[in-house]
Design a protein around this motif. Structure first.
Motif, PDB file in Angstrom:
ATOM      1  N   UNK A 159       0.840  -1.207   0.000  1.00 37.65           N
ATOM      2  CA  UNK A 159       0.000   0.000   0.000  1.00 37.65           C
ATOM      3  C   UNK A 159       0.870   1.251   0.000  1.00 37.65           C
ATOM      4  N   UNK A 160       1.104   1.810  -1.173  1.00 37.06           N
ATOM      5  CA  UNK A 160       1.913   3.020  -1.365  1.00 37.06           C
ATOM      6  C   UNK A 160       3.194   2.965  -0.524  1.00 37.06           C
ATOM      7  N   UNK A 161       3.997   1.931  -0.677  1.00 38.01           N
ATOM      8  CA  UNK A 161       5.162   1.742   0.207  1.00 38.01           C
ATOM      9  C   UNK A 161       6.264   2.774   0.024  1.00 38.01           C
ATOM     10  N   UNK A 162       6.257   3.536  -1.066  1.00 35.76           N
ATOM     11  CA  UNK A 162       7.353   4.481  -1.328  1.00 35.76           C
ATOM     12  C   UNK A 162       6.974   5.932  -1.086  1.00 35.76           C
ATOM     13  N   UNK A 163       5.754   6.176  -0.620  1.00 31.61           N
ATOM     14  CA  UNK A 163       5.271   7.561  -0.540  1.00 31.61           C
ATOM     15  C   UNK A 163       6.023   8.402   0.478  1.00 31.61           C
TER      16      UNK A 163
END
Length: 410
Positions: A159-163
């Motif tokens: 779930x959007x791990x790089x945000x």
């Protein structure tokens, strides 16, 4: 490992809000599937239903051959990687990665083998004794991935791990995550609002909007044959230019009249979009990607009817190229679909331009070569690659190809 299937899956909250509506999507065993779309499109809700963190209102969700609608999260054999990392600050890297295995009472020697294997894959071997506070953001994300890898799950959910990472590190980490996923061959569902991330990482990309699947295809197909205005406008950076045009018959062929200017359409355009011939004499939405517009001075052999004239409003020098914002005398596409797209993607400039509704002026962006010498306030003539033009029905918003396109999967 196993595939994941959404079979008419719907999520409706008690207040009547439908977050995901009749989602049908098959994710193959070992596939890297990216769910992408603006905030509130339902992509995270879809992921949470796979994880067992959200109940399913209607439809069936399968992991492998098992219907898991009412199966507790702990029994689904999936591993989730969150944007917040969710690491235990008082535990070492080794202990964080091993935590889930210890809870499951995996033998100590097996835990050691799995943790060391994961650390080797992720380049964390020299950090196993450190605490999370002594790591960079990218290293913490690797630890979170290590905790997922050691479980040998049937599927990874991300779930959007790089945000939370800076731009440079995001580029590095998305390449690493894609490489690790292909190395392990584990089915992966990856959620992001960043379409560049989606296009560079996914085997296939599912574009969502307002809880509904718009199109699912490999990245190049999404780019070349967007099923509708939303996908065409959402995929690509900078966004696709869209203006009103009238399709006319000309010299035995067809041309798109944009304001008082005309773009000739070669036979290859009609070969790729045979349904376009049925729009003769009608208004269409013409889409031109910025990378298909060049300074005519750098493409002097371009035919006269493959050019447009305008005025330069802004230039952005990026070293290897120049983003040139220019205006032409034409009518911008102002369909309800376009207004909603601008709102969905948070494009304040586009929203303001659509609200102004200047019928005689359309603002376009071109990706010019670095040797271009255009200047703000001066006239500009641009070459248009007519082989790469896009056409949409202004009433339905659907792409014009070889008939009425099927909404959703390619």
């Amino acid at each position: 490992m196993a595939g994941v299937t959404f079979d008419d899956v719907t999520k409706t909250y008690p207040d009547g809000t439908t977050a995901v509506n009749a989602l049908n999507l098959e994710i193959d065993d070992g596939e890297f599937m990216v769910l992408v779309g603006p905030s509130g499109c339902g992509k995270t809700t879809a992921l949470r239903m796979v994880a067992g963190l959200e109940d399913i209102s209607r439809g069936r969700l399968l992991i492998g051959d098992r219907v898991v609608n009412h199966l507790p999260s702990r029994d689904r054999d999936i591993a989730m990687v969150f944007q917040s990392y969710a690491l235990y600050p008082h535990l070492s890297v080794y202990e964080n990665i091993a935590f889930g295995l210890k809870i499951k009472k995996v033998p100590k020697d097996e835990i050691e083998r799995r943790v060391n294997d994961a650390a080797r894959i992720l380049g964390l071997e020299s950090f196993l004794k450190r605490k999370p506070r002594a790591l960079s953001g990218g290293q913490r994300q690797r630890v979170a991935m290590g905790r997922a890898i050691v479980r040998n799950p049937q599927a990874f959910l991300m779930d959007e791990p790089l945000s939370n990472l800076d731009a440079k590190l995001r580029v590095q980490m998305r390449a690493e995550i894609a490489g690790i996923q292909h190395q392990l061959g584990v089915t992966t569902i990856y959620v992001t609002h960043d379409q560049i991330e989606a296009m560079t990482m996914g085997d296939r990309v599912a574009v969502m909007r307002k809880g509904e699947l718009q199109q699912v295809a490999d990245p190049q197909t999404l780019y070349d044959r967007p099923v509708n205005l939303f996908v065409g406008g959402f995929i690509g950076s900078p966004a696709m230019n869209m203006v009103e045009a009238t399709l006319e018959q000309q010299n035995g062929g067809y041309a798109a009249k944009v304001g008082e200017q005309t773009i000739g359409l070669g036979p290859e355009t009609l070969d790729a979009r045979p349904a376009l011939g049925t729009y003769a004499g009608r208004t269409v939405v013409l889409g031109i990607r910025p990378e298909d517009i060049e300074d005519v001075a750098l493409a002097p052999d371009t035919r006269g009817d493959h050019r447009l004239k305008g005025k330069v409003d802004l230039t952005e020098a990026l070293g290897s190229e120049i983003m040139v914002h220019f205006s032409i005398e034409a009518t911008p596409a102002t369909t309800e679909e376009m207004r909603e797209l601008a709102k969905d993607v948070g494009d304040e400039r586009a929203m303001q331009e659509l609200e102004k509704g200047e019928a005689g002026r359309a603002d376009l962006v071109g990706r010019f070569g670095a040797r271009s010498r255009v200047h703000i306030g001066e006239p500009v003539e641009v070459a248009v690659d007519t082989r790469a033009l896009h056409f949409f029905d202004p009433e339905t918003g659907l792409g014009i190809y070889d008939g009425t396109p099927t909404k959703g999967a390619e």
